[in-house]
Design an enzyme around this catalytic site. Structure first.
Site, short mmCIF file in Angstrom:
data_model
loop_
_atom_site.label_atom_id
_atom_site.label_comp_id
_atom_site.label_asym_id
_atom_site.label_seq_id
_atom_site.Cartn_x
_atom_site.Cartn_y
_atom_site.Cartn_z
N SER A 114 0.83 -1.21 0.00
CA SER A 114 0.00 0.00 0.00
C SER A 114 0.86 1.26 0.00
CB SER A 114 -0.89 0.01 1.24
OG SER A 114 -1.84 -1.01 1.17
N ARG A 169 1.57 4.27 -3.04
CA ARG A 169 1.31 5.68 -2.72
C ARG A 169 2.57 6.52 -2.85
NH1 ARG A 169 -2.50 2.51 -0.43
NH2 ARG A 169 -4.49 3.37 0.30
N GLY A 211 -5.70 -3.91 -7.84
CA GLY A 211 -6.87 -3.07 -7.56
C GLY A 211 -6.46 -1.73 -6.98
N SER A 251 -13.71 1.01 2.58
CA SER A 251 -12.65 0.75 1.61
C SER A 251 -11.66 1.89 1.56
CB SER A 251 -13.27 0.55 0.21
OG SER A 251 -12.26 0.66 -0.77
N GLN A 293 -9.34 2.07 -0.55
CA GLN A 293 -9.09 2.41 -1.95
C GLN A 293 -10.08 3.46 -2.43
OE1 GLN A 293 -9.05 -1.33 -4.07
NE2 GLN A 293 -7.07 -1.90 -3.21
N ASP A 340 -6.79 -8.17 4.31
CA ASP A 340 -5.96 -8.97 3.40
C ASP A 340 -5.39 -10.23 4.07
OD1 ASP A 340 -6.37 -7.17 1.36
OD2 ASP A 340 -4.59 -6.00 1.83
C1 S3P Z 1 -5.66 -1.33 -0.01
C2 S3P Z 1 -6.93 -1.40 0.51
C3 S3P Z 1 -7.67 -2.66 0.68
C4 S3P Z 1 -6.78 -3.88 0.56
C5 S3P Z 1 -5.83 -3.77 -0.59
C6 S3P Z 1 -4.94 -2.55 -0.45
C7 S3P Z 1 -5.00 -0.03 -0.15
O1 S3P Z 1 -8.67 -2.74 -0.32
O2 S3P Z 1 -7.56 -5.04 0.44
O3 S3P Z 1 -5.02 -4.91 -0.68
O4 S3P Z 1 -3.77 0.01 -0.37
O5 S3P Z 1 -5.69 1.00 -0.04
P1 S3P Z 1 -10.13 -2.07 -0.08
O6 S3P Z 1 -9.93 -0.64 0.09
O7 S3P Z 1 -10.90 -2.40 -1.33
O8 S3P Z 1 -10.69 -2.74 1.12
#
Ligand code: S3P
Length: 436
Positions: free
Chosen positions: A26, A30, A98, A171, A173, A319
């Site tokens: 993560s 970023r 994602g 979330s 994300q 995760d």
């Molecule tokens: C993440 C947020 C999580 C996590 C992903 C990384 C991030 O997803 O499962 O592996 O770096 O913001 P969600 O925000 O969809 O829960």
């Protein structure tokens, strides 16, 4: 993906010694994104050179950002400033990630050029309306494939409007995509989250000198400011550490220390859940590095017991459930997970795929719409399919520690997305596993 990769475990290992797992995924994503948009040069150490984060690097390179990738997990980003990205010549391929796709969409929404974001077979099935809805409210035009999945065709709008958005799902994300678009919007953009999610975006934005307000479950920022380059030290990823935390907990005679792991309280649900199950986990050397808490984590094997996992901990361990399900199989009694329907839309349907693999290995597991019920069972031998999901592959590798025979795990190529040297580190720690 290159060639089919199969892992095969040999039973009865134990985990000992001290090791450092690869950098936080993560934070690595970023650091590239904010470093690219900053003024000045950002030097990142401890960067995760896994395929997911390399996709992020590639995307920014194709938008004119110079990024030097040197040895020792050091990456140098020559920032171009908030308005300095240039239109890419082709589609941006976010691979399996994602995070890369959703966060980048937030940034692309505010550009003066259009872009197309694509992904691999797994990413191409994942829900994107959760980000296109708020970003369209802000003034971007984004089309998805039928069903709200990638590819995303983004018509950038350099004059986005600020919004307030109540996140319908917990979330990070989605929160991050809205806040990153908010950097380009006029006025104050804010979000509220229904449960605490990881706050790396907020912390790192502040590290780059951008004020972000957090007031209970509401985060806000005012668009139109600038980011100033700063050094980033990425700690080891607690999500990668989780496999070893579970492995050392279940493999009798283990005593393992994991160095310099990120222990941001929005990520430590795995430790809290394992402690509820009776695990012996201690933190030492606790300090704050670049605004993020880090610690060494020592794990000694201990008898585990089943629990009903508190729902408030679900987003804080989102995760880590594939690994936790293996711990649950080894824990006395029954473990029940509820409130975790998000697991069905990760790199694979992690409830279904884990349940299938566990059952194949002789474990009494029942999937439910929003979780799973796992009863303590001896783990036999078996051949399981990771469905191209890195965390499923690594979870079953740890199951091998307590299995009666070998576990063969198919479709393991994507372990490289988050943990490129997993097999070497696992073997060094004492896990009997080889790649075929
Ligand atoms: C993440 C947020 C999580 C996590 C992903 C990384 C991030 O997803 O499962 O592996 O770096 O913001 P969600 O925000 O969809 O829960």
């Amino acid at each position: 993906m290159t060639h089919p990769l199969i892992f095969k475990t040999t039973p009865k290992g134990k985990l000992t010694g001290k090791l450092r797992v690869t950098g936080d995924k993560s934070m690595s994503h970023r650091s590239i994104m904010l470093g690219a948009l900053a003024e000045g040069t950002t030097v990142i150490t401890g960067f995760l050179k896994g395929e997911d984060c390399l996709a992020t690097i590639k995307a920014f390179r194709s938008m004119g950002v110079e990024i030097e990738d040197t040895e020792n997990n050091k990456v140098t980003v020559h920032g171009v400033g908030m308005q300095g990205l240039t239109a890419p010549e082709s589609d941006l391929d976010m691979g399996n990630s994602g995070t890369a796709m959703r966060l980048l969409t937030g940034i692309m929404a505010g550009q003066s050029f259009d872009s197309v974001l694509t992904g691999d077979a797994s990413l191409s099935t994942r829900p994107m309306r959760r980000i296109t809805r708020p970003l369209e409210k802000m003034g971007a035009t984004i089309t998805t494939a039928e069903g709200g999945t990638p590819p995303l065709r983004i018509k950038g709008n350099p004059q986005l409007s600020a919004i307030h958005y109540d996140l319908p799902v917990a979330s990070a994300q989605v929160k991050s995509a809205v806040l990153l678009a908010g950097l380009y919007a006029k006025g104050e953009t804010s979000v509220t989250e229904p449960a605490v999610t990881r706050d790396h975006s907020e912390r790192m934005l502040r590290g780059f000198g951008y004020p972000v307000n957090t007031n209970n479950n509401r985060m806000s920022l005012i668009g139109g400011g600038k980011l100033t380059a700063c050094p980033i030290d990425v700690p080891a990823d607690i999500s990668s550490a989780a496999f070893f935390i579970v492995g050392a907990s279940i493999a009798e005679g283990s005593d393992l220390t994991l160095a310099h792991v990120g222990v941001n309280p929005t990520r430590t649900g795995v430790i809290d859940i394992l402690k509820l199950m009776g695990a012996d986990i201690t933190l030492s050397n606790q300090k704050t590095v670049g605004g993020e808490p880090v610690a060494d984590i020592r794990i000694r094997s201990a008898p585990l017991k089943g629990v009903h996992i508190p729902e408030a901990l679900v987003p804080l361990a989102i995760d880590e459930f594939p690994a936790l399900f293996i711990a649950a199989a080894c824990a006395k009694g029954q473990t029940v997970l509820t409130g975790a329907q998000e697991l069905r839309v990760k790199e694979s349907d992690r409830i279904q795929v884990m349940a299938e693999g566990l059952i194949t290995c002789g474990v009494d597991a029942t999937p439910t719409p929003d979780g799973i019920i796992i009863n303590n069972s001896p783990i036999t031998a078996g051949e399981v399919d990771s469905h191209g999901d890195h965390r499923i592959a690594m979870a079953f590798t740890m199951a091998g520690l307590c299995a009666e025979g070998s576990i063969v795990i198919n479709d393991c190529e994507n372990v490289d997305t988050s943990f490129p040297n997993f097999i070497a580190i696992a073997s060094q720690a004492g896990v009997g596993v080889s790649a075929l």
